[in-house]
Enzyme design. Sequence first.
Site, PDB file in Angstrom:
ATOM      1  N   GLU A 164       0.775  -1.061   0.075  1.00  0.00           N
ATOM      2  CA  GLU A 164       0.385  -0.301   0.017  1.00  0.00           C
ATOM      3  C   GLU A 164       1.066   1.203  -0.123  1.00  0.00           C
ATOM      4  O   GLU A 164       1.495   1.410   0.465  1.00  0.00           O
ATOM      5  CB  GLU A 164      -1.055  -0.040   1.507  1.00  0.00           C
ATOM      6  CG  GLU A 164      -2.085  -0.982   1.599  1.00  0.00           C
ATOM      7  CD  GLU A 164      -2.937  -1.130   2.368  1.00  0.00           C
ATOM      8  OE1 GLU A 164      -3.476  -0.238   3.220  1.00  0.00           O
ATOM      9  OE2 GLU A 164      -2.705  -1.946   3.346  1.00  0.00           O
TER      10      GLU A 164
ATOM     11  N   ARG B 221       5.057 -13.268   9.589  1.00  0.00           N
ATOM     12  CA  ARG B 221       5.475 -12.325   9.656  1.00  0.00           C
ATOM     13  C   ARG B 221       6.690 -11.836  10.051  1.00  0.00           C
ATOM     14  O   ARG B 221       7.579 -13.655  11.360  1.00  0.00           O
ATOM     15  CB  ARG B 221       4.487 -10.909  10.287  1.00  0.00           C
ATOM     16  CG  ARG B 221       3.738 -10.669   9.853  1.00  0.00           C
ATOM     17  CD  ARG B 221       2.249  -9.421  10.820  1.00  0.00           C
ATOM     18  NE  ARG B 221       3.067  -8.800  10.817  1.00  0.00           N
ATOM     19  CZ  ARG B 221       3.333  -7.254  10.462  1.00  0.00           C
ATOM     20  NH1 ARG B 221       1.629  -7.093   9.423  1.00  0.00           N
ATOM     21  NH2 ARG B 221       3.424  -6.378  10.581  1.00  0.00           N
TER      22      ARG B 221
ATOM     23  N   LYS C  41       3.354   2.399  10.675  1.00  0.00           N
ATOM     24  CA  LYS C  41       3.034   3.408  10.617  1.00  0.00           C
ATOM     25  C   LYS C  41       2.269   4.783  11.341  1.00  0.00           C
ATOM     26  O   LYS C  41       2.758   5.851  11.682  1.00  0.00           O
ATOM     27  CB  LYS C  41       1.895   3.436   8.931  1.00  0.00           C
ATOM     28  CG  LYS C  41       2.654   2.821   7.841  1.00  0.00           C
ATOM     29  CD  LYS C  41       1.706   2.946   6.405  1.00  0.00           C
ATOM     30  CE  LYS C  41       1.710   2.089   5.505  1.00  0.00           C
ATOM     31  NZ  LYS C  41       1.950   0.282   6.259  1.00  0.00           N
TER      32      LYS C  41
END
Length: 727
Positions: free
Chosen positions: A223, A438, A448
């Site tokens: 993204e 992950r 973020k």
Amino acid sequence: MAALDSLALFTGLGLSEHKARETLKNAALSTQLRDAATQAQQTLGSTIDKATGTLLYGLASRLRDTRRLSFLVSYIASKKIHTEPQLSVGDMVTPEQIEEAVEATINKHRAQILVERYRFNMGLLMGEARAALKWADGKMIKHEVDMQVLHLLGPKMEADLEKKPKVAKARVEETDQRTAKDVVENGENYKTPGYVITPHTMDLLRQHLEITGGQVRTRFPPEPNGILHIGHAKAINFNFGYAKANNGICFLRFDDTNPEKEEEKFFTAICDMVAWLGYTPYKVTYASDYFDQLYAWAVELIHRGQAYVCHQRGEELKGHNPLPSPWRDRPLEESLLLFEAMRKGKFSEGEATLRMKLVMEDGKMDPVAYRVKYTPHHRTGDKWCIYPTYDYTHCLCDSIEHITHSLCTKEFQARRSSYFWLCNALDVYCPVQWEYGRLNLHYAVVSKRKILQLVAAGAVRDWDDPRLFTLTALQRRGFPPEAINNFCARVGVTVAQTTMEPHLLEACVRDVLNDTAPRAMAVLESLRVVITNFPAAKPLDIQVPNFPADETKGFHQVPFAPIVFIERTDFKEEPEPGYKRLAWGQPVGLRHTGYVIELQNVIKDPSGCVESLEVTCRRADAGEKPKAFIHWVSQPLICEIRLYDRLFQHKNPEDPAEVPGGFLSDLNPASLQVVEAALVDCSVALAKPFDKFQFERLGYFSVDPDSRQGQLVFNRTVTLKEDPGKV
């Protein structure tokens, strides 16, 4: 051989006469060195260069297993070993040899591996490969075994994690012997656990194979609303690496379906970081490339009775058990008209959504496919005021690009059913989704939102602050991309989430920089030293090897003048027991000069602080060897050096149990120390941003982009050795 002959032999290797005589006092060492030198002369002749002599001396002084002497000497003489580190890590075995040995071992057990998959005893593969390459680095063999097994079997599936049943061997069905690559080459998606088969599946797979020719196709779909971090590096390595290993292609596809959070700088930074890690996408695409097709499919979904327009608000859809939509069974024609009205801007944001009729693995019912957003898109402008969601977009973009392996992290497993459902509901080619764990690091945050909080609080400068674990931050700190890729390879690909210690990444950095960062000398806290009997009327030019362990990589020149600067910690008036550097009655050598200095006078300011030293010098081979050799600079450049440490004090700064006050309360006050007037030798004067050096005895450093002409700024990348105080 007489002592005199041995002395001549040893000095012929490049040893000083003093060092040669000291060696002769050690019977075991002198015997081993004599045997090594004699054997080397049989290959190289009577004259042996200094670099080879240094390696032979290093071998003789450290080797414990004398059975290896002849073997290792032959490698030194034939230049298969040409650096000091190779003597200890076994780099005389090439990566190609390791690859071939592992491949032969896997081929030997191939049939059984295909049957047992990840339950096969991988230690057997390691053992047989080690037996074939006795002196190879075990870590390199393990990495190669992991990679080749992954290429053969594909990522681990749920069945691979189940405990092996204790039953007698049974006949294995042919379908159990397929590999991840079979899925691609033979169009066997339908054999993947959980894959949904429809009457159209086989025709769609045949059409897919006609287009791809059985080629592996992956994609990296970030993204564009933030900067990539270390976890993304694993995803990049897996997607691009898996495609490359199977002669396939990998797309870089931006999931640009949320225009209010997307910025051009993020698109650019993501492309730059993928290239920095060494990967070139087959094609750069955008979800917005397919907006027209996605909209047409949404209309078709309504026609098929699989989607409807809903007016529940966002807050009504939150939580684990939201109320079912009262509009779920509204007439198709009504949903078609309302969806068209959404597209024409007749609803405000949050007033209407398009929802799909399915229940996901996590119990979430009827996920949203489209929502209203009156935000101009960076590529399509004001054309659209409705935008598709991830749940709707992702699988359909994979289908359009004929992706074979949709590789994603474990949290997307809950969306696997919607992935298969949507492709099948529209009768389009359905790729296979494979999940993996992950990659996270201790002492770090990568969210973020939380990085923005750190920036707002002034804890870090920006996304590329070298204390963060974003890729731009690691680049700025001086981490080589090869080291990050090596770290991802060592971590491997598993279904379970992996949380690693930062020092394991730093070890990979040292491995790369040790071989690639030329040496220089710098002084952080300087002390002026005046040599009162300097041996020349003008400064001497000293040739310093760029890589002392391999002088074939060249030299750089530094001046040696009557005034030099040393680290203040390299002198003590009243040394504690065991202190080996400069003190009264204790001389030290100056690295690379061939000179030893001895203290004669200490000059202090009125407050009693030492201002400078006066010393005399002598040739290093003209007397007893000093206990230590220290680095120094003369006629230096003034520079700024930034010393970085961990940003957080606890392993898990986001864990309320470990840090009750929140991650902002856990900041390490010593995470950045700035030395504004450090001194560095003039050999680095022309260095450019991101150039890397090892400052002798201090660590590895990289030139920061803040550098200007005449004012260099260096970031400490890592120390020379892992800090034993770090757990």
